[in-house]
Design a protein around this motif. Structure first.
Motif, PDB file in Angstrom:
ATOM      1  N   ALA A 129       0.808  -1.087   0.073  1.00 31.32           N
ATOM      2  CA  ALA A 129       0.015   0.061   0.017  1.00 31.32           C
ATOM      3  C   ALA A 129       0.912   1.203   0.114  1.00 31.32           C
ATOM      4  CB  ALA A 129      -0.912  -0.036   1.348  1.00 31.32           C
ATOM      5  N   ALA A 130       2.080   1.215   0.552  1.00 33.57           N
ATOM      6  CA  ALA A 130       2.775   2.082   0.861  1.00 33.57           C
ATOM      7  C   ALA A 130       3.482   2.537  -0.630  1.00 33.57           C
ATOM      8  CB  ALA A 130       3.970   1.993   1.814  1.00 33.57           C
ATOM      9  N   TRP A 131       3.706   1.600  -1.419  1.00 37.43           N
ATOM     10  CA  TRP A 131       4.250   1.768  -2.679  1.00 37.43           C
ATOM     11  C   TRP A 131       3.348   2.362  -3.500  1.00 37.43           C
ATOM     12  CZ3 TRP A 131       6.562  -3.967  -3.417  1.00 37.43           C
ATOM     13  CH2 TRP A 131       7.715  -4.099  -2.550  1.00 37.43           C
ATOM     14  N   VAL A 134       1.976  11.574   3.057  1.00 41.21           N
ATOM     15  CA  VAL A 134       1.425  11.150   4.543  1.00 41.21           C
ATOM     16  C   VAL A 134       0.938   9.927   4.610  1.00 41.21           C
ATOM     17  CG1 VAL A 134      -0.001  11.980   6.452  1.00 41.21           C
ATOM     18  CG2 VAL A 134       1.329  13.628   5.405  1.00 41.21           C
ATOM     19  N   PRO A 135      -0.077   9.566   3.785  1.00 38.50           N
ATOM     20  CA  PRO A 135      -0.433   8.008   3.732  1.00 38.50           C
ATOM     21  C   PRO A 135       0.582   7.140   3.499  1.00 38.50           C
ATOM     22  CG  PRO A 135      -1.766   9.413   2.270  1.00 38.50           C
ATOM     23  CD  PRO A 135      -0.538  10.421   2.645  1.00 38.50           C
ATOM     24  N   ALA A 136       1.599   7.347   2.790  1.00 36.16           N
ATOM     25  CA  ALA A 136       2.828   6.253   2.683  1.00 36.16           C
ATOM     26  C   ALA A 136       3.367   6.482   4.014  1.00 36.16           C
ATOM     27  CB  ALA A 136       3.807   6.960   1.449  1.00 36.16           C
ATOM     28  N   ARG A 137       3.625   7.154   4.828  1.00 34.07           N
ATOM     29  CA  ARG A 137       4.290   7.112   6.078  1.00 34.07           C
ATOM     30  C   ARG A 137       3.364   6.321   7.070  1.00 34.07           C
ATOM     31  NH1 ARG A 137       7.178  12.806   7.055  1.00 34.07           N
ATOM     32  NH2 ARG A 137       7.584  11.796   8.844  1.00 34.07           N
ATOM     33  N   ILE A 138       2.060   6.359   6.867  1.00 37.67           N
ATOM     34  CA  ILE A 138       1.243   5.753   7.827  1.00 37.67           C
ATOM     35  C   ILE A 138       1.414   4.172   7.557  1.00 37.67           C
ATOM     36  CG2 ILE A 138      -1.366   5.468   8.191  1.00 37.67           C
ATOM     37  CD1 ILE A 138      -1.820   8.313   7.720  1.00 37.67           C
ATOM     38  N   CYS A 139       1.283   4.112   6.132  1.00 34.51           N
ATOM     39  CA  CYS A 139       1.420   2.484   5.744  1.00 34.51           C
ATOM     40  C   CYS A 139       2.495   1.812   6.428  1.00 34.51           C
ATOM     41  CB  CYS A 139       1.262   2.483   4.394  1.00 34.51           C
ATOM     42  SG  CYS A 139      -0.173   2.985   3.612  1.00 34.51           S
ATOM     43  N   ARG A 140       3.791   2.649   5.970  1.00 31.46           N
ATOM     44  CA  ARG A 140       4.975   1.902   6.605  1.00 31.46           C
ATOM     45  C   ARG A 140       5.070   1.791   8.042  1.00 31.46           C
ATOM     46  NH1 ARG A 140       7.002   4.714   1.856  1.00 31.46           N
ATOM     47  NH2 ARG A 140       8.081   3.168   0.703  1.00 31.46           N
ATOM     48  N   GLY A 179      10.225   8.567   8.617  1.00 37.92           N
ATOM     49  CA  GLY A 179      10.847   9.614   9.232  1.00 37.92           C
ATOM     50  C   GLY A 179      11.044   9.291  10.627  1.00 37.92           C
ATOM     51  N   ARG A 180      11.282   7.958  11.019  1.00 36.78           N
ATOM     52  CA  ARG A 180      11.636   7.741  12.504  1.00 36.78           C
ATOM     53  C   ARG A 180      13.023   7.344  12.387  1.00 36.78           C
ATOM     54  NH1 ARG A 180       6.673   3.465  13.301  1.00 36.78           N
ATOM     55  NH2 ARG A 180       7.846   2.935  15.280  1.00 36.78           N
ATOM     56  N   PHE A 181      13.877   8.400  12.047  1.00 40.74           N
ATOM     57  CA  PHE A 181      15.368   8.069  12.053  1.00 40.74           C
ATOM     58  C   PHE A 181      15.763   7.584  13.200  1.00 40.74           C
ATOM     59  CE2 PHE A 181      14.563  11.793   8.687  1.00 40.74           C
ATOM     60  CZ  PHE A 181      14.766  10.940   7.744  1.00 40.74           C
ATOM     61  N   ARG A 182      15.571   8.019  14.501  1.00 41.29           N
ATOM     62  CA  ARG A 182      16.503   7.581  15.594  1.00 41.29           C
ATOM     63  C   ARG A 182      16.047   5.991  15.861  1.00 41.29           C
ATOM     64  NH1 ARG A 182      15.286  11.315  20.612  1.00 41.29           N
ATOM     65  NH2 ARG A 182      14.418   9.454  21.185  1.00 41.29           N
ATOM     66  N   GLU A 183      14.958   5.594  15.511  1.00 42.75           N
ATOM     67  CA  GLU A 183      14.545   4.153  15.607  1.00 42.75           C
ATOM     68  C   GLU A 183      15.482   3.447  14.616  1.00 42.75           C
ATOM     69  OE1 GLU A 183      10.269   3.246  16.417  1.00 42.75           O
ATOM     70  OE2 GLU A 183      10.376   5.471  16.073  1.00 42.75           O
ATOM     71  N   ALA A 184      15.383   4.169  13.263  1.00 41.57           N
ATOM     72  CA  ALA A 184      15.975   3.211  12.303  1.00 41.57           C
ATOM     73  C   ALA A 184      17.616   3.391  12.556  1.00 41.57           C
ATOM     74  CB  ALA A 184      15.772   4.017  10.974  1.00 41.57           C
ATOM     75  N   ARG A 185      18.074   4.245  13.119  1.00 44.11           N
ATOM     76  CA  ARG A 185      19.386   4.194  13.381  1.00 44.11           C
ATOM     77  C   ARG A 185      19.791   3.120  14.452  1.00 44.11           C
ATOM     78  NH1 ARG A 185      23.836   7.925  12.975  1.00 44.11           N
ATOM     79  NH2 ARG A 185      25.199   7.678  14.695  1.00 44.11           N
ATOM     80  N   ALA A 186      18.943   3.191  15.566  1.00 46.69           N
ATOM     81  CA  ALA A 186      19.315   2.415  16.464  1.00 46.69           C
ATOM     82  C   ALA A 186      19.163   0.809  15.960  1.00 46.69           C
ATOM     83  CB  ALA A 186      18.169   2.563  17.657  1.00 46.69           C
ATOM     84  N   VAL A 187      18.246   0.382  15.359  1.00 47.27           N
ATOM     85  CA  VAL A 187      18.293  -1.078  14.476  1.00 47.27           C
ATOM     86  C   VAL A 187      19.268  -1.198  13.623  1.00 47.27           C
ATOM     87  CG1 VAL A 187      16.635  -2.763  13.083  1.00 47.27           C
ATOM     88  CG2 VAL A 187      15.636  -1.078  14.812  1.00 47.27           C
ATOM     89  N   ALA A 188      19.660  -0.189  12.972  1.00 49.53           N
ATOM     90  CA  ALA A 188      20.733  -0.589  11.842  1.00 49.53           C
ATOM     91  C   ALA A 188      22.068  -0.578  12.795  1.00 49.53           C
ATOM     92  CB  ALA A 188      21.053   0.815  11.076  1.00 49.53           C
TER      93      ALA A 188
END
Ligand SMILES: [Zn+2]
Length: 225
Positions: free
Chosen positions: A118-120, A129-135, A171-180
């Motif tokens: 759906a995000a794609w 905004v809808p793409a971010r909600i789907c992700r 746009g959840r950069f902090r969480e993304a960085r922590a997982v990476a």
């Protein structure tokens, strides 16, 4: 070249005769995106991956295939709302309805895939905004799948790599960085490590765009976390 044919079927929920366009023989030529989105021409067949019964609104890859419990899910207020939710493109709603079916039937991994798809669709329509909600929904479902001991993809590290991309592009950069960072600490296989290094660079640049696996291979140099 993509050829079209038609699927004539009977909706498993309402019994209505339906006819759907099916592209055949499309493959992905070139590098996939970091979130597994295929290259063209397969990429553009997305509109046909999940179909919507025009009579009752049942959405599924094959609405003719009976799925235990689907009749009840289609009646849920949440499902009816999503079917025509104005803030999402119509095909994104179709994928999100299929995602609700899978979630409700206890298959969060498949629900996560449908939400990513759906995000794609939202990406293609320029609906940020809808793409971010789907992700965000896909990321939550992915983690719920893990809690149930399920994985979205069999390859080691693939789910974690997908989660980083979902979080970054939401746009959840902090969480993304922590997982990476966590993945890199575990000495993953070389391709996953390359992808994580690219992700770290993209996150540092607050880049929420689509990037390919080929880019990750191209920029093979260490970065400090
Ligand atoms: Zn139907």
């Amino acid at each position: 070249m993509t050829h079209l044919h038609y699927l004539n079927t009977t909706c498993a929920v309402c019994g209505e005769s339906c006819r759907f366009t099916i592209p055949e023989g499309a493959v992905s030529v070139g590098s996939r995106d970091l979130d597994t989105r295929p290259a063209e021409p397969l990429r553009s067949t997305i509109y046909a991956w999940v179909k919507r019964c025009p009579s009752c609104g049942y959405c599924a890859p094959d609405p003719g295939r009976p799925l235990k419990g689907a009749v009840d899910v289609v009646r849920l207020p949440r499902y009816r709302w999503q079917l025509d939710a104005r803030k999402f493109p119509k095909i994104a709603n179709t994928f999100l309805c299929w995602s609700i079916v899978q979630e409700d039937l206890g298959v969060p991994a498949q629900a996560a895939w449908a939400s990513l798809h759906a995000a794609w669709v939202c990406d293609d329509e320029g609906e940020d905004v809808p793409a971010r909600i789907c992700r965000k929904r896909a990321a939550d479902l992915l983690q719920r799948a893990w809690e149930q001991g399920e994985r979205l993809a069999p390859q080691e590290g693939a789910d974690e790599a997908l989660l980083v991309d979902l979080l970054r592009r939401a746009g959840r950069f902090r969480e993304a960085r922590a997982v990476a960072a966590e993945i890199l600490e575990q000495n993953p296989q070389p391709l996953i490590a390359d992808i994580m290094r690219l992700q770290v660079r993209l996150i540092a640049a607050s880049d929420r765009g689509a990037h390919t696996v080929a880019e990750a291979r191209r920029f093979r140099r260490p970065v400090s976390l």
